[in-house]
Design a protein around this motif. Structure first.
Motif, short mmCIF file in Angstrom:
data_model
loop_
_atom_site.label_atom_id
_atom_site.label_comp_id
_atom_site.label_asym_id
_atom_site.label_seq_id
_atom_site.Cartn_x
_atom_site.Cartn_y
_atom_site.Cartn_z
N UNK A 15 0.82 -1.21 0.00
CA UNK A 15 0.00 0.00 0.00
C UNK A 15 0.85 1.26 0.00
N UNK A 16 2.17 1.10 -0.03
CA UNK A 16 3.07 2.26 0.06
C UNK A 16 3.97 2.31 -1.17
N UNK A 17 5.19 1.85 -1.06
CA UNK A 17 6.17 1.94 -2.14
C UNK A 17 6.07 0.82 -3.17
N UNK A 18 5.42 -0.27 -2.82
CA UNK A 18 5.33 -1.41 -3.73
C UNK A 18 4.83 -1.07 -5.11
N UNK A 19 3.67 -0.42 -5.25
CA UNK A 19 3.17 -0.11 -6.59
C UNK A 19 4.08 0.80 -7.39
N UNK A 20 4.76 1.73 -6.71
CA UNK A 20 5.67 2.64 -7.42
C UNK A 20 6.88 1.86 -7.94
N UNK A 21 7.45 1.01 -7.11
CA UNK A 21 8.62 0.23 -7.50
C UNK A 21 8.27 -0.77 -8.60
N UNK A 22 7.11 -1.39 -8.49
CA UNK A 22 6.70 -2.39 -9.48
C UNK A 22 6.18 -1.77 -10.77
N UNK A 23 5.97 -0.45 -10.78
CA UNK A 23 5.52 0.23 -11.99
C UNK A 23 4.02 0.22 -12.21
N UNK A 24 3.26 -0.23 -11.22
CA UNK A 24 1.81 -0.28 -11.40
C UNK A 24 1.11 1.02 -10.99
N UNK A 25 1.86 1.95 -10.42
CA UNK A 25 1.30 3.25 -10.04
C UNK A 25 2.42 4.25 -9.87
N UNK A 48 14.38 -0.08 -10.44
CA UNK A 48 13.57 1.10 -10.11
C UNK A 48 14.45 2.33 -9.94
N UNK A 49 15.63 2.15 -9.39
CA UNK A 49 16.51 3.30 -9.19
C UNK A 49 16.89 3.93 -10.53
N UNK A 50 17.12 3.12 -11.54
CA UNK A 50 17.43 3.67 -12.86
C UNK A 50 16.18 4.25 -13.51
N UNK A 51 15.06 3.57 -13.41
CA UNK A 51 13.83 4.04 -14.06
C UNK A 51 13.30 5.31 -13.43
N UNK A 52 13.62 5.54 -12.15
CA UNK A 52 13.13 6.74 -11.48
C UNK A 52 14.09 7.92 -11.62
N UNK A 53 15.22 7.69 -12.31
CA UNK A 53 16.12 8.80 -12.66
C UNK A 53 15.54 9.56 -13.83
N UNK A 54 15.66 10.86 -13.81
CA UNK A 54 15.22 11.67 -14.95
C UNK A 54 15.98 11.20 -16.19
N UNK A 55 15.33 11.10 -17.35
CA UNK A 55 16.03 10.63 -18.56
C UNK A 55 17.33 11.37 -18.85
#
Length: 164
Positions: A15-25, A48-55
């Motif tokens: 209900x916290x960081x899981x959806x953000x890390x998994x890309x579902x939210x 997730x660390x790479x995907x959450x970096x600005x392009x």
């Protein structure tokens, strides 16, 4: 059995960081993205660390070095010190945080002000600036070498606390 999120929110991971890390939210705020990045370190979710970096910030990202650091550290906790902007209606924000971890038996505190920007509707981490301890000045009166020591021993300062 509950799966408490490593970010320190007190909420369950799904209900916290899981959806953000998994890309579902997506992360709703810059702070939510920062918390997910900490949780990704703690759980070894290096992608997730790479995907959450600005392009624009991905060119010098070293995924393998990041993985080694995350794997060798025992993540102790995250403290959010302050946030500026970074809300659901903002396009930029900063999050000052302290990520505590143990490595080789030594506890470390990674204190940083992270910059976040919204790009195509999603929050991204752009860069960070380390927070270093400030210089502390002794504002009290100066004690001369031949004056009585302020510790109350009755001896001269140079023979007591001022002895090198």
């Amino acid at each position: 059995m509950t799966d408490t999120c490593p970010c320190g929110s007190g909420r369950d991971y799904p209900a916290c960081c899981g959806p953000v890390i998994e890309g579902s939210g997506p992360a709703a705020t810059a702070e939510a993205l920062m918390r997910s990045r900490y949780s990704a370190f703690a759980r070894g979710a290096i992608d997730h660390l790479e995907h959450s970096l600005h392009p624009d910030a991905r060119a010098d990202h070293d995924a393998e070095a990041t993985r080694r650091w995350a794997d060798k550290a025992e993540w102790q906790g995250l403290t959010i010190v302050a946030t500026t902007g970074g809300g659901p209606d903002d396009d930029a924000g900063t999050v000052e945080f302290i990520a505590s971890y143990r490595q080789k038996g030594v506890t470390h505190a990674h204190h940083e002000v992270g910059a976040f920007h919204r790009h195509q509707g999603r929050w991204y981490y752009t860069d960070g600036r380390m927070v270093t301890p400030g210089t502390q000045r002794n504002e009290g009166p100066r004690v001369g070498r031949n004056e009585p020591c302020p510790c109350g021993s009755g001896r001269k300062y140079k023979k007591c606390c001022g002895a090198a």
